[in-house]
Design a protein around this motif. Structure first.
Motif, PDB file in Angstrom:
ATOM      1  N   GLY B  27     -12.213   1.602   1.198  1.00 19.37           N
ATOM      2  CA  GLY B  27     -13.649   1.409   1.284  1.00 19.37           C
ATOM      3  C   GLY B  27     -13.472   0.457   2.871  1.00 19.37           C
ATOM      4  N   SER B  28     -14.420   0.405   3.599  1.00 16.62           N
ATOM      5  CA  SER B  28     -14.306  -0.413   4.482  1.00 16.62           C
ATOM      6  C   SER B  28     -14.995  -1.234   5.124  1.00 16.62           C
ATOM      7  CB  SER B  28     -13.450  -0.755   5.616  1.00 16.62           C
ATOM      8  OG  SER B  28     -13.231   1.435   5.951  1.00 16.62           O
ATOM      9  N   SER B  29     -16.305  -1.080   4.735  1.00 19.09           N
ATOM     10  CA  SER B  29     -17.709  -1.585   5.248  1.00 19.09           C
ATOM     11  C   SER B  29     -18.106  -2.557   5.081  1.00 19.09           C
ATOM     12  CB  SER B  29     -18.822  -0.179   4.568  1.00 19.09           C
ATOM     13  OG  SER B  29     -18.758   0.734   4.936  1.00 19.09           O
ATOM     14  N   PHE B  30     -17.271  -3.214   5.126  1.00 22.48           N
ATOM     15  CA  PHE B  30     -17.365  -5.248   4.792  1.00 22.48           C
ATOM     16  C   PHE B  30     -18.255  -5.756   5.439  1.00 22.48           C
ATOM     17  CE2 PHE B  30     -12.828  -3.881   4.640  1.00 22.48           C
ATOM     18  CZ  PHE B  30     -11.846  -4.257   2.990  1.00 22.48           C
ATOM     19  N   MET B  52      -7.005   2.510   6.253  1.00 25.75           N
ATOM     20  CA  MET B  52      -8.365   2.599   5.829  1.00 25.75           C
ATOM     21  C   MET B  52      -8.738   3.589   4.987  1.00 25.75           C
ATOM     22  SD  MET B  52     -10.476   0.165   8.863  1.00 25.75           S
ATOM     23  CE  MET B  52      -9.990  -1.044   9.225  1.00 25.75           C
ATOM     24  N   LEU B  53      -8.564   3.579   3.975  1.00 28.59           N
ATOM     25  CA  LEU B  53      -8.870   5.556   3.420  1.00 28.59           C
ATOM     26  C   LEU B  53     -10.359   5.498   2.955  1.00 28.59           C
ATOM     27  CD1 LEU B  53      -5.792   4.237   0.427  1.00 28.59           C
ATOM     28  CD2 LEU B  53      -6.023   6.169   2.029  1.00 28.59           C
ATOM     29  N   VAL B  54     -10.895   6.842   3.650  1.00 29.11           N
ATOM     30  CA  VAL B  54     -11.790   7.448   3.514  1.00 29.11           C
ATOM     31  C   VAL B  54     -11.861   7.257   1.594  1.00 29.11           C
ATOM     32  CG1 VAL B  54     -12.895   9.577   3.667  1.00 29.11           C
ATOM     33  CG2 VAL B  54     -11.353   9.108   5.152  1.00 29.11           C
ATOM     34  N   THR B  55     -13.290   7.057   1.735  1.00 30.14           N
ATOM     35  CA  THR B  55     -14.016   6.792  -0.035  1.00 30.14           C
ATOM     36  C   THR B  55     -15.246   7.796  -0.611  1.00 30.14           C
ATOM     37  OG1 THR B  55     -14.882   4.796   0.924  1.00 30.14           O
ATOM     38  CG2 THR B  55     -12.982   4.991  -0.049  1.00 30.14           C
ATOM     39  N   ARG B  75      -0.682  -4.190  -2.350  1.00 28.09           N
ATOM     40  CA  ARG B  75      -2.217  -5.050  -2.189  1.00 28.09           C
ATOM     41  C   ARG B  75      -3.069  -4.652  -1.167  1.00 28.09           C
ATOM     42  NH1 ARG B  75       0.316  -9.912  -3.814  1.00 28.09           N
ATOM     43  NH2 ARG B  75      -2.141 -10.741  -2.543  1.00 28.09           N
ATOM     44  N   PRO B  76      -3.942  -3.989  -2.244  1.00 22.39           N
ATOM     45  CA  PRO B  76      -5.074  -3.166  -2.080  1.00 22.39           C
ATOM     46  C   PRO B  76      -6.981  -4.191  -1.721  1.00 22.39           C
ATOM     47  CG  PRO B  76      -4.444  -1.967  -4.163  1.00 22.39           C
ATOM     48  CD  PRO B  76      -3.902  -3.380  -3.892  1.00 22.39           C
ATOM     49  N   VAL B  77      -7.720  -3.948  -1.179  1.00 22.24           N
ATOM     50  CA  VAL B  77      -9.169  -4.562  -1.387  1.00 22.24           C
ATOM     51  C   VAL B  77      -9.645  -3.328  -1.720  1.00 22.24           C
ATOM     52  CG1 VAL B  77      -9.121  -4.664   0.962  1.00 22.24           C
ATOM     53  CG2 VAL B  77     -10.592  -6.379  -0.377  1.00 22.24           C
ATOM     54  N   VAL B  78     -11.133  -3.060  -2.368  1.00 23.32           N
ATOM     55  CA  VAL B  78     -11.565  -2.101  -2.933  1.00 23.32           C
ATOM     56  C   VAL B  78     -12.849  -2.342  -2.139  1.00 23.32           C
ATOM     57  CG1 VAL B  78     -11.783  -0.274  -4.241  1.00 23.32           C
ATOM     58  CG2 VAL B  78     -10.182  -1.187  -4.521  1.00 23.32           C
TER      59      VAL B  78
END
Lengths: 339, 325
Positions: B27-30, B52-55, B75-78
């Protein structure tokens, strides 16, 4: 006797004798707390682990002893952990519920229904990104009653990660449930694999009492997953062992006897009936009929397994309880505190 | 170099992805719905979209997948989106991530970052306005980062993605995006676990974190006009909590106002007040004051939300109160 027959037999017996040991220790007041045993499902773990490589990751549940043993975990360290001793895999912090062995690709064990499914999906993502290994998630039929199952299936399929979902369905068929009996699954699906097929995840069912059928099944499915085929789902149709009851496991008819594969019978009717779907007894009978081994060989393997279990029990009982100060260790892993 | 909070975040993410190929964005809608801030993510999208994974909208399993991938070498960021959505993922964040290192007896670790765009953001109403740092503070094993300045947004995010070895909840506040601060790229980072004295003072300590940091700074400005010198302690991280710096500051000033956006009862401010009561009572010349959100859900209407907001004016009033003015 082929090496395969001998190792299959030893691996299944190892699990059964280990679990019998746990029940005996609980009876003797040495194993505190709630615990679950894998009797009657041994063939699943043995066949599945035979298809795995050292770099693969496994995720289990509260009913994890068989998965760890089949993966090659030390019975002594496992039992020490189950008894809460310092010599256990987690130094007494996990007990039976969260038994894990990171060196064997089993980094954590969730004791929550459906808890390990997202974790295993993430492990499969790591495998895909690192270009090696697959993830295998073992869970029970009740796992399908949790939302985590559906979320994990969707993610695994969208990301096309290398994961094999192994659902060990050990529930009692509804027709066999008596009023008031504990039911482990209330899923309104005829075949559990129907659920994943609606998400385009290929599924199949396999007979959990037939080691040979499962060897073929797991070999084929792990190869498909390993070759980039995306997730697969398999329902292992196990037959619930009569000692697997809601509260504490019991050992109806006592320890399993080799003689039961040679016409002898336990003195408990439910056990007599169940033996016709016991994967260990069935495997023995099949190999005996094929002339692949004889009673002397079986007894020799069993004697060796029992000796190993006696040693494991001794190791566990000799291991000290952890020091009080140990309660404060491992809250956080060591790290650098700045860039 | 002056940067905004949003720039700090975007730059930290970009630099971490550039530095380590194990950094992966689940996810990447920070930047939430802030279209200006979203543009700042474009370089990362341009160069690292493969990470940047599609979630799907599956917070529970996305959090769990982040943990699983972290245990197995990534080293993921969710990105959990709006901070309130972490409740959908609580089973994984609270009952899996936080426990893994401990219950494996130190065998395994899960260096995953959970990103939350949390807080009372204006018209978020009851289901999109949560600040979860106090609740999560009850979960041993989780690190809780609560930057209140652009410098810390950059450094703490970069640290979490590259250096942390533990599960981390990064609590961002959308009203902080345009806050600016000086960032000297050559200056060593203040270690995690150390509070930052944002402003020196001698009369009262204002202890703040996240969104209350700029409000505390503004309050200190106003107080100075009245001849009162407030010291602003920016916690930066709620876990670990830098009790030592808090006590040191209160030893100097003798008075404490704790400004925090959690609810009053069992909150971050309550924990700090308890620390002062246990270990700093002899320093106090007046009772501590908490400037926090009353124990009610967050209403939609602007006038109602304002009534509950930890404002600069309320911080000033509390400071005057502890000073007996």
């Amino acid at each position: 006797m082929s090496a395969n027959v001998s190792s299959n037999l030893a691996a299944m017996l190892k699990i059964r004798r280990f679990e019998e040991q746990c029940i005996a220790m609980a009876r003797a007041g040495k194993l505190p707390g709630h615990y679950h045993v894998y009797i009657g499902q041994e063939a699943t773990a043995v066949a599945a682990c035979a298809a795995l490589k050292p770099e693969d990751f496994l995720f289990s549940t509260w009913r994890n002893h068989g998965h760890l043993l089949a993966r090659g975990a030390s019975p002594g360290k496992m039992l020490a952990e189950i008894l809460g001793r310092s010599g256990g895999y987690a130094g007494g912090k996990s007990g039976t519920l969260h038994l894990s062995a990171n060196d064997l690709g089993m980094p954590t064990t969730s004791a929550l229904v459906g808890g390990s499914l997202p974790l295993a999906t993430g492990a499969a993502l790591a495998c895909k990104r690192q270009g090696k290994g697959i993830a295998v998630a073992f869970f029970g039929d009740a796992g399908l009653e949790e939302g985590a199952f559906y979320e994990s299936m969707i993610i695994a399929q969208v990301w096309q990660v290398p994961i094999l979902f192994v659902c060990e369905n050990n529930s009692i068929p509804p027709k066999d449930r008596k009023r008031g009996q504990y039911t482990s699954s209330t899923l309104p699906a005829q075949r559990l694999g129907d659920v994943t097929q609606s998400l385009q995840i290929p599924s199949e069912a396999v007979d959990g009492t037939d080691l040979t059928a499962m060897e073929e099944c797991f070999k084929r499915l792990t190869a498909e997953v390993r070759n980039g085929g995306g997730p697969r789902f398999v329902e292992v149709c196990c037959s619930r062992w009569p000692g697997n009851i809601m509260t504490w496991p019991e050992l109806p008819g006592g320890d399993w006897q080799i003689d039961w594969a040679f016409g002898g019978k336990p003195d408990v009717d439910a056990m007599v009936a169940w033996l016709s779907s016991d994967p260990l007894s069935l495997y023995l009978k099949k190999q005996l009929a094929a002339g692949a081994l004889d009673r002397t060989q079986i007894e020799a393997i069993d004697a060796a397994v029992k000796k190993e279990m006696t040693g494991a029990a001794q190791f566990a009982l000799d291991s000290a309880f952890p020091e009080a100060s140990e309660a404060y260790r491992h809250v956080f892993a060591a790290q650098e505190s700045a860039l | 170099m002056k940067i905004t909070f949003a720039e700090g975040l975007a730059q930290a993410i970009y630099e971490a992805m550039a530095a380590d190929s194990r950094v992966v964005l689940i996810g990447s809608s920070f930047m939430g719905l802030n279209m200006t801030a979203r543009k700042l993510m474009e370089p990362a999208v341009r160069d690292y979209s493969d990470r940047m994974l599609v979630t799907p909208i599956s917070e529970l399993a996305l959090a769990g997948a982040g943990i699983g991938a972290a245990m197995c070498g990534q080293r993921p960021v969710v990105d959990l989106g709006t901070g309130s959505f972490i409740f959908q993922a609580f089973a994984q964040v609270v009952n899996e991530a936080a426990n893994i290192h401990y219950m494996s007896g130190g065998q395994s670790k899960a260096p995953v970052t959970f990103y939350c765009l949390a807080g009372m953001r204006g018209m978020g109403a009851a289901q999109h306005s949560h600040r979860t740092q106090a609740m999560l503070g009850q979960v041993p094993g989780l690190q809780i980062l609560t930057p209140g300045g652009a410098d810390d947004a950059y450094q703490l995010m970069k640290w979490s993605l590259l250096k942390s070895q533990n599960p981390t909840v990064f609590i961002c506040h959308s009203l902080l995006f345009t806050e600016t601060s000086e960032l000297d790229p050559n200056e060593p980072m203040l270690p995690v676990g150390r509070a930052r004295i944002r402003r020196q003072g001698s009369d009262v300590s204002i202890i703040a974190s996240s969104i209350t940091v700029p409000r505390a700074m503004a309050a200190a400005e106003l107080l100075e006009k009245q001849g009162i010198f407030a010291e602003v302690v920016d916690l930066r991280t709620v876990v670990p909590l830098d009790r030592e710096t808090i006590l040191k500051s209160v030893a100097k000033t003798g008075r404490a106002v704790i400004a925090d956006e959690c609810h009053k009862s069992f909150g971050v401010a309550a924990e700090i007040a308890a620390t002062l009561a246990e270990d700093g009572l002899s320093f106090l010349k007046a009772p501590v004051r908490r400037v926090v959100v009353p124990d009610v859900p967050i209403p939609f209407s602007q006038s109602l939300e304002e009534e509950l907001t930890v404002s600069t004016e309320k911080i000033v009033a509390a400071a005057l109160q502890v000073l007996g003015r």
